[in-house]
Design a protein around this motif. Structure first.
Motif, short mmCIF file in Angstrom:
data_model
loop_
_atom_site.label_atom_id
_atom_site.label_comp_id
_atom_site.label_asym_id
_atom_site.label_seq_id
_atom_site.Cartn_x
_atom_site.Cartn_y
_atom_site.Cartn_z
N PHE A 105 0.85 -1.19 0.00
CA PHE A 105 0.00 0.00 0.00
C PHE A 105 0.89 1.25 0.00
O PHE A 105 2.08 1.20 0.33
CB PHE A 105 -0.97 0.01 1.19
N VAL A 106 0.30 2.37 -0.38
CA VAL A 106 1.00 3.64 -0.47
C VAL A 106 0.48 4.58 0.61
O VAL A 106 -0.73 4.64 0.85
CB VAL A 106 0.81 4.29 -1.86
N THR A 107 1.39 5.29 1.29
CA THR A 107 0.98 6.24 2.31
C THR A 107 1.89 7.46 2.25
O THR A 107 2.97 7.41 1.67
CB THR A 107 1.01 5.61 3.73
N LYS A 108 1.46 8.55 2.87
CA LYS A 108 2.21 9.81 2.83
C LYS A 108 2.62 10.19 4.24
O LYS A 108 1.79 10.21 5.15
CB LYS A 108 1.35 10.93 2.24
N ILE A 109 3.93 10.46 4.44
CA ILE A 109 4.44 10.88 5.73
C ILE A 109 4.67 12.39 5.68
O ILE A 109 5.43 12.87 4.83
CB ILE A 109 5.74 10.15 6.09
N PRO A 110 4.04 13.16 6.54
CA PRO A 110 4.20 14.62 6.51
C PRO A 110 5.66 15.03 6.66
O PRO A 110 6.42 14.42 7.42
CB PRO A 110 3.37 15.09 7.71
N TYR A 111 6.04 16.07 5.92
CA TYR A 111 7.40 16.62 5.92
C TYR A 111 8.43 15.65 5.35
O TYR A 111 9.62 15.94 5.38
CB TYR A 111 7.84 17.04 7.34
N PHE A 112 7.97 14.52 4.86
CA PHE A 112 8.92 13.56 4.31
C PHE A 112 8.57 13.31 2.85
O PHE A 112 8.88 14.10 1.98
CB PHE A 112 8.92 12.27 5.14
N GLN A 113 7.90 12.26 2.53
CA GLN A 113 7.55 11.96 1.15
C GLN A 113 6.55 10.79 1.13
O GLN A 113 6.21 10.22 2.17
CB GLN A 113 8.80 11.57 0.36
N GLU A 114 6.09 10.48 -0.06
CA GLU A 114 5.20 9.34 -0.23
C GLU A 114 6.04 8.07 -0.20
O GLU A 114 7.11 8.00 -0.81
CB GLU A 114 4.47 9.46 -1.57
N VAL A 115 5.56 7.07 0.51
CA VAL A 115 6.31 5.82 0.63
C VAL A 115 5.42 4.64 0.27
O VAL A 115 4.19 4.72 0.36
CB VAL A 115 6.88 5.62 2.05
N ILE A 116 6.05 3.56 -0.14
CA ILE A 116 5.36 2.32 -0.49
C ILE A 116 5.74 1.26 0.53
O ILE A 116 6.93 0.99 0.72
CB ILE A 116 5.74 1.87 -1.91
#
Length: 488
Positions: free
Chosen positions: A296-307
């Motif tokens: 699944f794909v998620t977004k970490i604030p101040y970082f980036q989108e990660v898989i």
């Protein structure tokens, strides 16, 4: 007579025990098994003793010691009973002239490892020397003795070749005695070989470690069967054409985290919940049986989108979790540092990628990239994992022959490492990542208000791009296809 026999049996058992003491295992009560074996020198029956034990980095190993009472033939061998590591490894040590003491570095060579000395154009293939626990000096002297063993026969057949080998043996012994500078390389596709760092826990300026993805040929040599789809793809792609995106793509998308999938999911769900979890078939990295991988794909604030990818095998119980960076490879690397002052700082989330080095200046600690792999944890958890890693390597440092000063150095360093968690004094955690795939979470809602956290971007050097495979990466084909799609 009975007492004499008992003493003789105890001496034979000590042949195996002496090897165990060299790696300083804590399991002194492990049973020693013995079987009759054929002696390859006199063809009479001798005795082989086996001991299954646990050593650092390699999990379980099987130690064997053979002795023939008829001709006196003796030898010992180490074989790995644990799993093959996910990636191959290359240990490279630069020795300078007159550096005799550094030749005492301990070396664990698996049965799949190749030893090389480029200056002499010398190579010991896996089949030439079995798995062994020795030192750099011991390995070189053993190689010179094996070359010397057949010199009398060579002189009768071809005196010129024998003379050339005599000269080469002198060069090899010069390396073994520290009289000349040379480079010692051990390349192991199984990732189960090891060269000691005598300066640990500090970094070793002479030692470099590189991890790499195995080729299909290396996978086959280790007993893995190729995936049918990979075989089909190889049949389609010509031998002289590199598939687009294969160069550097592995380094650019290397796993940021490997651990328990439930722990990773729990940590990441605090930021965003996945909109969709995809499932697709894959192959177990431990036993090569078909299993399922969830992504699944998620977004970490101040970082980036990660898989996030997690797989588990019902056949052998192997579990693996990876957190891969999404989007393009960052143009710059970054250095993230945080000043740890209170309990709240110890709870900061940490994503340490496989390409990140960890530095704690207050205790002179520096972990090079690749150490500990990639992990998703907290500041406290990272320090704990470093301490646990040091506990595992104590087998190579706390033997009876270890100098008292070095033992005290290790114990003092571990005490200072654990003392960091008591927060008696502020300390700094620094993560330097050439791919900018590492992250320390802010302690407040707005990262600009967190004055203890600093993020510094920098231009990667040519050497860093070369190590990551970025200098050879060609995206012109993909760019042209992307532009043509947008134009249409």
């Amino acid at each position: 007579m009975e007492g004499t026999n008992n003493r003789h049996e105890e001496e034979e058992i000590m042949d195996v025990r002496s090897v165990v003491e060299a790696i300083c295992t804590d399991d002194d009560s492990a049973p020693v098994y013995q079987v009759e074996s054929l002696c390859m020198r006199c063809h009479e029956n001798g005795v082989t003793k086996f001991l299954l034990t646990l050593i650092p980095h390699f999990r379980k190993i099987l130690l064997s010691a053979f002795e023939c009472p008829h001709c006196g033939e003796r030898n010992n061998e180490v074989q790995f009973a644990g799993e093959i590591q996910p990636r191959g490894s290359i240990y490279r040590v630069e020795f300078t002239s007159g550096d005799q003491k550094m030749l005492n570095r301990q070396v664990v060579k698996s049965e799949t490892a190749t030893i090389k000395i480029p200056q002499l154009e010398f190579e010991i293939p896996p089949e030439a020397q079995r798995g062994s626990l020795s030192t750099v000096e011991g390995i070189l002297l053993r190689a010179s003795e094996e070359l010397q063993a057949l010199q009398d026969e060579r002189k009768k057949v071809d005196p010129q070749i024998a003379e050339a080998i005599d000269k080469f043996i002198l060069k090899l012994k010069a390396c073994a005695t520290g009289n000349t500078a040379f480079t010692f390389i051990i390349d192991d596709p199984a990732g189960n070989s090891f060269v000691e760092n005598p300066f640990a826990p500090s970094s070793d300026p002479s030692l470099s470690i590189e991890f790499y993805e195995r080729t299909h040929e290396q996978q086959a040599s280790l007993g893995y069967q190729p995936i049918p789809s990979e075989v089909a793809n190889e049949a389609v792609v010509p031998n002289n054409v590199e598939p687009h995106g294969s160069v550097g793509a592995v380094a650019g998308r290397r796993a940021i985290a490997q651990g328990n999938s439930a722990e990773i999911a729990e940590a990441l769900f605090r930021y965003t919940a996945p909109e969709e979890v995809m499932t697709f078939p894959s192959t177990c990295g431990a036993c090569a049986v078909s299993c399922e991988t969830r992504m699944f794909v998620t977004k970490i604030p101040y970082f980036q989108e990660v898989i996030v990818m997690a797989s588990s095998c019902d056949a052998c119980g192997y579990r693996n979790s990876e957190l891969k960076s999404g989007g393009a490879i960052p143009a710059k690397g970054n250095k993230v540092s945080v000043s740890v002052k209170n309990i709240r700082d110890l709870s900061r989330d940490v994503i340490k990628s496989d390409t990140a080095s960890v530095i704690i200046p207050e205790i002179d600690l520096e972990l090079t990239s690749g150490t500990l792999g990639g992990i998703v944890t907290t500041v406290e958890g990272l320090v704990t994992k470093i301490s646990e890693a040091l506990e595992r390597v104590h087998g190579f440092t706390f033997g009876d022959s270890l100098e008292e000063g070095r033992k005290d150095k290790w114990q003092d360093f571990r005490a200072r490492l654990i003392k960091l968690l008591s927060l008696e004094e502020p300390w700094t955690l620094i993560m330097d990542d050439a791919l900018a795939n590492s992250f320390i979470a802010p302690a407040c809602d707005d990262i600009k208000d967190d004055h203890q956290l600093t993020i510094e971007e920098y231009e990667r050097s040519w050497e860093q791009n070369e190590e990551l495979g970025l200098n050879d990466m060609d995206t012109s084909t993909a760019d042209a296809a992307y532009n043509s799609t947008n134009d249409s």
